[in-house]
Design an enzyme around this catalytic site. Structure first.
Site, short mmCIF file in Angstrom:
data_model
loop_
_atom_site.label_atom_id
_atom_site.label_comp_id
_atom_site.label_asym_id
_atom_site.label_seq_id
_atom_site.Cartn_x
_atom_site.Cartn_y
_atom_site.Cartn_z
N TYR A 1 41.53 48.99 33.86
CA TYR A 1 40.59 48.20 34.66
C TYR A 1 39.40 47.80 33.95
O TYR A 1 38.62 48.67 33.47
CB TYR A 1 40.32 49.03 35.89
N CYS A 2 39.12 46.56 33.94
CA CYS A 2 37.82 45.85 33.55
C CYS A 2 37.68 46.39 32.19
O CYS A 2 38.33 46.09 31.19
CB CYS A 2 36.71 46.25 34.58
N VAL A 3 36.45 47.10 31.86
CA VAL A 3 36.18 47.40 30.39
C VAL A 3 37.24 48.30 29.87
O VAL A 3 37.49 48.31 28.54
CB VAL A 3 34.80 47.88 30.28
#
Length: 587
Positions: free
Chosen positions: A319-321
């Site tokens: 998720y994301c980074v």
């Protein structure tokens, strides 16, 4: 709204008069005195300070294009005449009603407030159009100027000031000023802790009504804890699911209340679910870099789960980074001939190519990097409140000024909202990692250059990733714009299913099927760009989670009994403690 004159009256007779009664004077004097006392007590304390993110630099403005300027002045005159016509017709504020800040009927109950709101919006439009008339600006400079002007406009909205907000004036007379005292109390408390409060912090308890899916911590390193969740089905999928949340926030964004929990839903679908809970950085993690998050974080967790369950592969989510890091993990494994350890990779709003990464790139310059150095000098750790404020600035109207009005001006009680609780539960970051992340990825976009970055000495080449991938993007995402997320499909070699979800960075991901909200778009026809995808895509109402589940099951349909090591703590890794564990509580 109550008329101001009605508030003044005789304390004895109750009759209205032109002058305030002695009781009224005493009351309002007391309100002012209490406010002064609160301010003095606050000033006498010495709360911990927090540096503010540097706003994108405002470029040196060149001369405007005379022809464009003349056209815009003409448009402004026409708009002014339109406001006058609204006033004559008795419909001031009609246009402003389309803006959420001015939607309440009180903005149209009195002509003065309707004209204030309409005039503000007309001037805002004129200011933004004026930027287009300026000559000599590079595209990045123009966007920086746009962002700065929009931020100023949001701050100067008439809704943000007591005397130009009819709702606030109404509340002042309803409560006889008590709302201002409550608001001042909220403001001073937020100044003391260096963070805007969005939610009632006492309404939630980790492990009880948030982050409450049953499970055990079964592995722990200085960087993360590994949580294994208790199965609720008799049989589970043979290939387990390992989730990597972003370390910029707490892992339980995927385990909010039971109705919104992706983790609980995945357990109910028959997955053996494992989640990494990253430790909020302290001085012991000051030297941590992306190498650590990839090798001693993600790769270590992959091998731990494989060893515990005796399986060759795991399904992964980043998720994301953590999705950015997952791409580096996959490239690292591929370079070492170990790509088969991962059966599939799912990316939630993750970026690998930062060439179109949105407004956040406007903050990435030498001044910003220098400020991070100044803020982290000595400790090597970036205070999580700094990142929280940066993200809030990207949506200042919704995440800052809306709460200024609600919390400080109206003096309303804080709501009990799990998502806002999570949003305020900040994590600290290793400054060394953070500087490199902003410099190498956001500023220099080196991840998409084969071999430009290394992890533990291994060159990273995304073109070597052949792992099947499911890429989810949010159509209104302001942190990882869908156009930026799409670019993953252009850099990996394996099969990709791209799904565009309704809403943004959080609600686009956390959208359980039972809620019946939003929609998603898919396209089974090969396309070369996001524009082509959107032109050919098929819309489906509701959550995309079932689509993802079907995609996973098609790849690994085999199941095994939910017994032995499939139950937390019953394999060769004993339970350390109950989920959600200590690390998620570390501040």
């Amino acid at each position: 709204m109550a008329e101001i004159g009605e508030e003044w009256g005789s304390a004895e007779s109750g009759e209205a008069s032109d002058l305030p009664s002695l009781a009224d004077v005493q009351h309002w004097t007391g309100v002012i005195g209490q406010a002064q006392q609160m301010l003095m007590e606050h000033m006498a304390s010495t709360p911990e300070g927090l540096g503010l993110p540097a706003m994108p630099p405002i470029p040196a403005v060149m001369f405007p294009d005379p022809e464009k300027l003349a056209d815009q002045q003409s448009d402004l005159i026409k708009a002014g005449l339109g406001l006058f016509a609204e006033l004559v017709e008795g419909h001031p504020g009609r246009e402003a009603a389309h803006d959420r800040r001015f939607k309440a009927e009180q903005w149209r109950a009195s002509p003065i407030f309707g004209i204030i709101a309409d005039t503000y919006l007309v001037l805002c439009e004129a200011w933004l159009k004026g930027i287009d008339a300026i000559e000599g600006l590079e595209p990045r400079q123009r966007e920086q100027l746009r962002f700065a002007v929009r931020s100023l406009q949001d701050a100067m909205a008439p809704s943000n000031f007591p005397l130009t907000n009819p709702l606030v004036l109404e509340r002042i007379f309803e409560t006889r000023g008590e709302n201002l005292l409550r608001g001042l109390d909220h403001l001073l408390a937020d100044l003391g802790k260096g963070q805007l409060t969005h939610v009632d912090r006492d309404a939630f308890e980790l492990g009880r009504n948030i982050a409450a899916t049953p499970g055990k911590v079964i592995h722990e390193t200085p960087l993360y804890q590994l949580i294994h969740y208790t199965p609720v089905t008799d049989r589970v999928m043979e290939v387990p699911l390992l989730i990597f949340p972003p370390w910029i926030n707490r892992f339980y964004i995927l385990d909010l209340n039971p109705k919104n929990s992706f983790i609980r839903w995945a357990v109910e679908q028959g997955f053996s679910v494992f989640v990494v809970s990253w430790k909020s950085a302290d001085e012991s993690l000051a030297e941590v870099t992306m190498d650590d998050y990839v090798v001693r974080g993600q790769v270590d967790a992959i091998d731990t789960v494989r060893g515990l369950l005796g399986v060759d592969q795991v399904h992964t989510i980043g998720y994301c980074v953590a999705g950015t890091a997952l791409s580096m993990t996959l490239a690292w494994l591929a370079a070492r001939g170990e790509a088969a350890k991962v059966a599939s990779a799912t990316f939630f709003t993750a970026q690998v190519d930062f060439s179109e990464a949105g407004d956040l790139t406007l903050f990435i310059d030498d001044e910003q990097l220098g400020m991070i150095d100044a803020l982290t000098q000595g400790s090597g750790v970036l205070d999580g409140r700094y990142m929280a404020l940066t993200f809030n600035l990207l949506r200042g109207r919704d995440l800052i000024w809306n709460y200024v009005v609600q919390n400080y001006l109206l003096g309303e009680d804080y709501p009990a909202f799990d998502l806002l609780y999570w949003n305020g539960d900040t994590t600290n970051l290793p400054a060394k990692w953070h500087r490199a992340y902003l410099r190498d990825l956001y500023r220099d976009n080196r991840l998409v250059e084969p071999g430009a970055l290394t992890v533990d000495g291994v060159p990273i080449d995304l073109r070597r990733i052949a792992t099947p991938a499911y890429v989810q993007a949010g159509r209104e995402d302001h942190i990882a714009p869908c156009r930026s997320v799409w670019k993953i499909t252009e850099h990996v070699a394996g099969p990709v299913r791209f799904v565009l979800a309704g809403s943004g960075h959080i609600a686009g991901v956390v959208n359980p099927p039972a809620a019946g909200k939003y929609q998603y778009w898919t396209c089974d026809t090969p396309v070369d760009s996001l524009d082509q995808f959107e032109a050919a895509a098929r819309e489906t109402k509701g959550s995309w989670w079932p689509d993802w589940l079907a995609w996973i099951r098609d790849r690994t349909p085999a199941e095994v009994p939910a017994e032995g090591a499939r139950r937390p703590g019953q394999g060769k890794l004993p339970a350390i403690e109950d989920a959600p564990g200590r690390y998620v509580r570390t501040r």
